[in-house]
Design a protein around this motif. Structure first.
Motif, PDB file in Angstrom:
ATOM      1  N   THR A   1       6.771  -1.547  -4.785  1.00  0.00           N
ATOM      2  CA  THR A   1       5.819  -0.458  -4.629  1.00  0.00           C
ATOM      3  C   THR A   1       4.418  -1.020  -4.391  1.00  0.00           C
ATOM      4  O   THR A   1       4.221  -2.234  -4.328  1.00  0.00           O
ATOM      5  N   ARG A   2       3.456  -0.120  -4.305  1.00  0.00           N
ATOM      6  CA  ARG A   2       2.077  -0.560  -4.089  1.00  0.00           C
ATOM      7  C   ARG A   2       1.561  -1.380  -5.269  1.00  0.00           C
ATOM      8  O   ARG A   2       0.820  -2.342  -5.123  1.00  0.00           O
ATOM      9  N   HIS A   3       1.971  -0.985  -6.475  1.00  0.00           N
ATOM     10  CA  HIS A   3       1.555  -1.688  -7.693  1.00  0.00           C
ATOM     11  C   HIS A   3       2.816  -2.101  -8.463  1.00  0.00           C
ATOM     12  O   HIS A   3       3.283  -1.373  -9.348  1.00  0.00           O
ATOM     13  N   PRO A   4       3.389  -3.255  -8.143  1.00  0.00           N
ATOM     14  CA  PRO A   4       4.680  -3.651  -8.700  1.00  0.00           C
ATOM     15  C   PRO A   4       4.599  -4.474  -9.977  1.00  0.00           C
ATOM     16  O   PRO A   4       5.581  -5.104 -10.373  1.00  0.00           O
TER      17      PRO A   4
ATOM     18  N   ASP B   1       8.027 -11.292   2.472  1.00  0.00           N
ATOM     19  CA  ASP B   1       6.602 -11.064   2.700  1.00  0.00           C
ATOM     20  C   ASP B   1       6.381 -10.608   4.141  1.00  0.00           C
ATOM     21  O   ASP B   1       6.003 -11.391   5.016  1.00  0.00           O
ATOM     22  N   SER B   2       6.607  -9.306   4.385  1.00  0.00           N
ATOM     23  CA  SER B   2       6.483  -8.763   5.748  1.00  0.00           C
ATOM     24  C   SER B   2       5.079  -8.944   6.297  1.00  0.00           C
ATOM     25  O   SER B   2       4.901  -9.178   7.501  1.00  0.00           O
TER      26      SER B   2
ATOM     27  N   ALA C   1       8.372   6.622  13.083  1.00  0.00           N
ATOM     28  CA  ALA C   1       7.176   7.298  12.578  1.00  0.00           C
ATOM     29  C   ALA C   1       7.472   8.021  11.271  1.00  0.00           C
ATOM     30  O   ALA C   1       6.633   8.052  10.358  1.00  0.00           O
ATOM     31  N   GLU C   2       8.681   8.590  11.165  1.00  0.00           N
ATOM     32  CA  GLU C   2       9.049   9.305   9.941  1.00  0.00           C
ATOM     33  C   GLU C   2       9.106   8.358   8.749  1.00  0.00           C
ATOM     34  O   GLU C   2       8.631   8.681   7.662  1.00  0.00           O
ATOM     35  N   LEU C   3       9.675   7.189   8.962  1.00  0.00           N
ATOM     36  CA  LEU C   3       9.796   6.217   7.881  1.00  0.00           C
ATOM     37  C   LEU C   3       8.423   5.671   7.494  1.00  0.00           C
ATOM     38  O   LEU C   3       8.108   5.534   6.306  1.00  0.00           O
ATOM     39  N   VAL C   4       7.603   5.387   8.485  1.00  0.00           N
ATOM     40  CA  VAL C   4       6.258   4.887   8.206  1.00  0.00           C
ATOM     41  C   VAL C   4       5.467   5.936   7.430  1.00  0.00           C
ATOM     42  O   VAL C   4       4.718   5.615   6.500  1.00  0.00           O
ATOM     43  N   ALA C   5       5.647   7.218   7.774  1.00  0.00           N
ATOM     44  CA  ALA C   5       4.912   8.290   7.109  1.00  0.00           C
ATOM     45  C   ALA C   5       5.276   8.416   5.635  1.00  0.00           C
ATOM     46  O   ALA C   5       4.467   8.898   4.832  1.00  0.00           O
TER      47      ALA C   5
ATOM     48  N   PRO D   1       7.846  -2.258   3.843  1.00  0.00           N
ATOM     49  CA  PRO D   1       7.797  -3.276   4.898  1.00  0.00           C
ATOM     50  C   PRO D   1       6.963  -2.855   6.105  1.00  0.00           C
ATOM     51  O   PRO D   1       6.260  -3.675   6.696  1.00  0.00           O
ATOM     52  N   SER D   2       7.032  -1.568   6.480  1.00  0.00           N
ATOM     53  CA  SER D   2       6.258  -1.093   7.627  1.00  0.00           C
ATOM     54  C   SER D   2       4.766  -1.158   7.345  1.00  0.00           C
ATOM     55  O   SER D   2       3.963  -1.594   8.191  1.00  0.00           O
ATOM     56  N   TYR D   3       4.388  -0.717   6.170  1.00  0.00           N
ATOM     57  CA  TYR D   3       2.978  -0.746   5.777  1.00  0.00           C
ATOM     58  C   TYR D   3       2.455  -2.180   5.770  1.00  0.00           C
ATOM     59  O   TYR D   3       1.375  -2.468   6.284  1.00  0.00           O
ATOM     60  N   ARG D   4       3.225  -3.082   5.191  1.00  0.00           N
ATOM     61  CA  ARG D   4       2.758  -4.464   5.080  1.00  0.00           C
ATOM     62  C   ARG D   4       2.767  -5.166   6.436  1.00  0.00           C
ATOM     63  O   ARG D   4       1.931  -6.031   6.705  1.00  0.00           O
ATOM     64  N   ALA D   5       3.726  -4.802   7.304  1.00  0.00           N
ATOM     65  CA  ALA D   5       3.725  -5.361   8.656  1.00  0.00           C
ATOM     66  C   ALA D   5       2.464  -4.930   9.405  1.00  0.00           C
ATOM     67  O   ALA D   5       1.846  -5.739  10.125  1.00  0.00           O
ATOM     68  N   GLN D   6       2.068  -3.677   9.253  1.00  0.00           N
ATOM     69  CA  GLN D   6       0.838  -3.200   9.877  1.00  0.00           C
ATOM     70  C   GLN D   6      -0.367  -4.005   9.387  1.00  0.00           C
ATOM     71  O   GLN D   6      -1.225  -4.414  10.179  1.00  0.00           O
ATOM     72  N   ALA D   7      -0.414  -4.242   8.074  1.00  0.00           N
ATOM     73  CA  ALA D   7      -1.544  -4.979   7.495  1.00  0.00           C
ATOM     74  C   ALA D   7      -1.597  -6.403   8.036  1.00  0.00           C
ATOM     75  O   ALA D   7      -2.662  -6.910   8.398  1.00  0.00           O
TER      76      ALA D   7
END
Length: 352
Positions: A147-150, A159-160, A186-190, A195-201
């Motif tokens: 999660t965001r705070h694990p 480590d995506s 897009a649905e999964l990212v939303a 992994p999608s969030y961290r790949a974007q970062a």
């Protein structure tokens, strides 16, 4: 050597071997001696983990997977196989339970009815209600993902962020100056899929570090969407020369879309990504990728879960892996291309 092998050689059931070892139920002296003879012959000694899993447990763990309506990716299938295999080696059964949408009741039955001793949870979102619910029940659990705070949970993950960053740096080293990130749907990212969030970062950071141009796009998890994704990217930016991706299921379509645009991989266009090793190796050409160690992550998740079942007070632990980029056949030095449209590229035969 495990209880299953002892049972096979003794000609009795696994439960009989368990009863003989624990004394929880009576076993005839003849049977007990036969089992003991096999144990002595094999030099079997129950390990510390097995001893810690006290009788009275279900000796079953749950693996919570995405809904059956969603086709599992190669990496996800690798997680399932490795968890089942590792649990079997520990003499544990695995209950597969889908979650999400109409399957929420199934998840509640698994964790609320104490049908299992612990849970391995896959496909973690940054804010995940399932993690919150598991904490409320007190049922031991380990996540594949975080999660965001694990900080107050036990998890394993890749480590995506770092891996996609390394893909961008590799492409930039080859001279690519216009790179796209092809993410999951897009649905999964939303939903805040980790992994999608961290790949974007990682993508955003690496693009800035290298001073190259980047574009991010979502793509559904299927080959046809991969074709459409490439068509859209090249229509919007015909000078694009490379893609970094975490979308395994779309990869065949990405390849096909590039070919249909009159471009050759890697001569005219490069691809790098994060994928299961056997998938990357069997693409044509083989994909330059960070190979996800699904076997290691699944096995480690089971090991950590067994520790928590044996002692719920065990301090939380985590494992974050960043495998190296395996250089294969889909990346090469960038070749300058003009800004002709994809239609003209198809008619004209490719690169300038």
């Amino acid at each position: 050597m495990n209880i299953g092998e002892i049972a096979r050689r003794s000609g009795v059931s696994r439960s009989t071997v368990s009863y003989a070892l624990s004394g929880k139920r009576p076993v005839s002296e003849e049977t007990r001696q036969r089992i003991q003879a096999v144990i002595d012959e094999l030099g079997y000694r129950p390990n510390a983990t097995a001893k810690a899993l006290k009788e009275g447990r279900t000796r079953t763990i749950a693996l919570v997977i995405p809904p059956a309506s969603r086709r599992l990716t190669d990496v996800q299938l690798g997680f399932v196989a490795s968890v089942v295999d590792a649990a079997g080696r520990a003499d544990l059964d695995v209950l597969l339970s889908p979650s999400g949408g109409e399957h929420d009741r199934s998840f509640e039955r698994v964790i609320g009815g104490r049908r299992v001793d612990g849970v391995v949870l896959m496909e973690i979102r940054l804010e995940d209600d399932r993690v919150t619910r598991l904490r409320q029940t007190g049922l031991p659990f380990v996540t594949i993902g975080r999660t965001r705070h694990p900080e107050d949970m036990t998890w394993v993950d890749i480590d995506s962020d770092f891996l996609i960053s390394r893909c961008v740096h590799h492409l930039a080293d080859l001279g690519h100056r216009r790179i796209a990130l092809v993410n999951r749907s897009a649905e999964l990212v939303a939903t805040g899929y980790g992994p999608s969030y961290r790949a974007q970062a990682g993508f955003t950071r690496a693009i800035a570090e290298r001073g190259v141009e980047g574009v991010e796009t979502c793509c559904a998890d299927d080959a046809q969407s991969g074709v459409s994704c490439v068509e859209r990217l090249l229509e919007e930016d015909p000078a694009l020369t490379a893609i970094a991706t975490i979308n395994e299921a779309a990869l065949p379509g990405l390849y096909r879309g590039i070919e249909q645009a009159g471009l050759a991989v890697p001569r005219d266009f490069s691809i790098a990504g994060v994928a299961a090793r056997h998938l990357a190796e069997n693409m044509h050409p083989p994909l330059t990728a960070a190979d996800v160690p699904a076997d290691e992550l699944g096995a480690r998740a089971v090991e950590l879960l067994i520790e928590r079942i044996a002692d719920p007070a065990t301090p939380h632990r985590d494992l974050l892996l960043a495998p190296p980029i395996s250089l294969r056949g889909t990346t090469a030095p960038a070749r300058p291309r003009d800004s002709r449209s994809p239609d003209r590229l198809r008619r004209g035969g490719g690169a300038a």
